[in-house]
Design a protein around this motif. Structure first.
Motif, PDB file in Angstrom:
ATOM      1  N   THR A   1       1.453  30.353  14.869  1.00 22.41           N
ATOM      2  CA  THR A   1       1.596  30.243  13.422  1.00 22.41           C
ATOM      3  C   THR A   1       2.525  29.105  13.041  1.00 22.41           C
ATOM      4  O   THR A   1       3.263  28.574  13.880  1.00 22.41           O
ATOM      5  CB  THR A   1       2.123  31.565  12.788  1.00 22.41           C
ATOM      6  OG1 THR A   1       1.787  31.577  11.396  1.00 22.41           O
ATOM      7  CG2 THR A   1       3.625  31.719  12.934  1.00 22.41           C
TER       8      THR A   1
ATOM      9  N   LYS B   1      -2.720  26.103   4.403  1.00 20.63           N
ATOM     10  CA  LYS B   1      -2.643  26.275   5.854  1.00 20.63           C
ATOM     11  C   LYS B   1      -3.883  26.996   6.383  1.00 20.63           C
ATOM     12  O   LYS B   1      -4.493  27.812   5.713  1.00 20.63           O
ATOM     13  CB  LYS B   1      -1.382  27.059   6.216  1.00 20.63           C
ATOM     14  CG  LYS B   1      -0.115  26.213   6.033  1.00 20.63           C
ATOM     15  CD  LYS B   1       1.030  26.725   6.903  1.00 20.63           C
ATOM     16  CE  LYS B   1       2.138  25.703   6.994  1.00 20.63           C
ATOM     17  NZ  LYS B   1       3.120  25.818   5.918  1.00 20.63           N
ATOM     18  N   TYR B   2      -4.222  26.668   7.614  1.00 19.95           N
ATOM     19  CA  TYR B   2      -5.343  27.319   8.278  1.00 19.95           C
ATOM     20  C   TYR B   2      -4.866  28.620   8.917  1.00 19.95           C
ATOM     21  O   TYR B   2      -3.689  28.897   8.989  1.00 19.95           O
ATOM     22  CB  TYR B   2      -5.921  26.394   9.360  1.00 19.95           C
ATOM     23  CG  TYR B   2      -6.595  25.179   8.792  1.00 19.95           C
ATOM     24  CD1 TYR B   2      -7.898  25.263   8.304  1.00 19.95           C
ATOM     25  CD2 TYR B   2      -5.930  23.952   8.716  1.00 19.95           C
ATOM     26  CE1 TYR B   2      -8.525  24.157   7.778  1.00 19.95           C
ATOM     27  CE2 TYR B   2      -6.558  22.827   8.184  1.00 19.95           C
ATOM     28  CZ  TYR B   2      -7.855  22.931   7.721  1.00 19.95           C
ATOM     29  OH  TYR B   2      -8.484  21.844   7.195  1.00 19.95           O
ATOM     30  N   GLY B   3      -5.820  29.385   9.401  1.00 19.90           N
ATOM     31  CA  GLY B   3      -5.441  30.553  10.174  1.00 19.90           C
ATOM     32  C   GLY B   3      -6.001  31.850   9.611  1.00 19.90           C
ATOM     33  O   GLY B   3      -6.415  31.930   8.455  1.00 19.90           O
TER      34      GLY B   3
ATOM     35  N   GLU C   1      -9.286  29.692  14.884  1.00 17.73           N
ATOM     36  CA  GLU C   1      -9.174  30.574  13.721  1.00 17.73           C
ATOM     37  C   GLU C   1     -10.518  31.068  13.214  1.00 17.73           C
ATOM     38  O   GLU C   1     -10.589  31.752  12.207  1.00 17.73           O
ATOM     39  CB  GLU C   1      -8.420  29.867  12.600  1.00 17.73           C
ATOM     40  CG  GLU C   1      -9.006  28.501  12.265  1.00 17.73           C
ATOM     41  CD  GLU C   1      -9.185  28.274  10.780  1.00 17.73           C
ATOM     42  OE1 GLU C   1      -8.435  28.856  10.000  1.00 17.73           O
ATOM     43  OE2 GLU C   1     -10.105  27.518  10.425  1.00 17.73           O
TER      44      GLU C   1
ATOM     45  N   ASN D   1      -2.331  32.684   9.708  1.00 21.58           N
ATOM     46  CA  ASN D   1      -1.636  32.164   8.531  1.00 21.58           C
ATOM     47  C   ASN D   1      -0.656  33.227   8.042  1.00 21.58           C
ATOM     48  O   ASN D   1      -1.013  34.113   7.289  1.00 21.58           O
ATOM     49  CB  ASN D   1      -2.649  31.808   7.437  1.00 21.58           C
ATOM     50  CG  ASN D   1      -1.989  31.247   6.196  1.00 21.58           C
ATOM     51  OD1 ASN D   1      -0.776  31.373   6.014  1.00 21.58           O
ATOM     52  ND2 ASN D   1      -2.771  30.629   5.336  1.00 21.58           N
TER      53      ASN D   1
ATOM     54  N   LYS E   1      -6.068  35.498   8.098  1.00 20.72           N
ATOM     55  CA  LYS E   1      -5.224  35.891   6.971  1.00 20.72           C
ATOM     56  C   LYS E   1      -4.495  37.216   7.166  1.00 20.72           C
ATOM     57  O   LYS E   1      -3.497  37.479   6.529  1.00 20.72           O
ATOM     58  CB  LYS E   1      -6.059  35.951   5.695  1.00 20.72           C
ATOM     59  CG  LYS E   1      -6.459  34.572   5.231  1.00 20.72           C
ATOM     60  CD  LYS E   1      -7.081  34.605   3.839  1.00 20.72           C
ATOM     61  CE  LYS E   1      -7.462  33.214   3.391  1.00 20.72           C
ATOM     62  NZ  LYS E   1      -8.408  32.542   4.319  1.00 20.72           N
TER      63      LYS E   1
END
Ligand code: PLP
Length: 233
Positions: free
Chosen positions: A160, A131-133, A98, A124, A135
């Motif tokens: 996801t 939560k990670y990820g 990420e 995310n 955007k």
């Protein structure tokens, strides 16, 4: 029994696949074995599962050193850059890339290990701050573009986690968003075609929305006792 759990999961998958006219061979089950002892993984292997997912680097490393069977290891959790070196020789897929710093480190360690590392970009899609990820699409596109210079990583898909809820619409929105991002980015920088989405709570919806890798833990292994260490059970 694990084998009975697996049968139920496989039947559900079969039903969902039929419902939306997809092919069973487009789908891969990643059995999320985190917190489960190696005996349980071998039991699952003997029941016909070959892909296993772990979310802690040292747990994946240790288990992979004990298990002799020819299993495929997926790293699905948040990965700290200083832990990449611990798993690089063992792991077949890293689902949770990420940021560029992590991609650079994976590339560096993969080069050292003389391999090309398959990775997913984590998005995310639920908007939850815990939560990670990445955007949004712009962040995803920017990261993918930067990764073009890295020779030892191979981005193959997007990953996801949906919100944990009973509201089907909320879950479906997450998964359809990931699919839309995949469709948009698929041929731009890399051949990105896999969708890693769907867990025990929502894998049927994920199949309907185009998932290609399901990460299923509890429905296969039962509810693990997270208060115990995997090696002491
Ligand atoms: C634990 C975990 C899963 C599996 O969850 P279950 O609800 O047990 O199926 C899938 N993906 C990630 C990233 C996880 O951490």
């Amino acid at each position: 029994m694990l084998i009975d759990n697996l049968k139920i999961v496989q039947e559900n998958i079969q039903n969902s696949v039929q419902k939306c006219n997809r092919n069973l061979n487009e789908l891969r089950i990643v059995a999320v074995s985190k917190m489960n002892p190696v005996e349980r993984i071998i039991e699952a292997y003997n029941a016909g599962l070959f892909d296993f997912g772990e979310n802690k680097a040292l747990e994946l490393r240790d288990k992979s050193e004990i298990i002799n069977q020819d299993v495929i290891w997926h790293f699905i959790g948040h990965l700290q850059t200083n832990k990449v070196k611990n798993i690089i020789e063992k792991v077949d897929f890293i689902h949770s890339v990420e940021n560029f710093k992590l991609a650079v480190e994976i590339n560096k360690q993969a080069k050292k290990a003389n391999k090309t590392q398959n990775i997913f970009f984590e998005v995310n899609t639920s908007g939850e701050s815990a939560k990670y990820g990445l955007k949004n699409y712009d962040e995803l596109s920017e990261l993918a573009s930067k990764c073009e210079e890295l020779q030892n990583i191979n981005p193959i898909g997007l990953m996801t986690m949906a919100q944990f809820t009973n509201d089907e619409n909320i879950i479906r929105n997450s998964f359809s968003q990931l699919r839309e991002f995949r469709d948009k980015i698929s041929n731009k920088y890399f051949l990105i075609k896999e969708l890693s989405m769907g867990m025990t709570n929502d894998y049927k919806i994920a199949i309907e929305e185009g998932a290609t890798m399901l990460r299923i833990g509890a429905a296969i292994f039962g509810n693990s006792d997270y208060s115990l260490s995997w090696s002491k059970k």
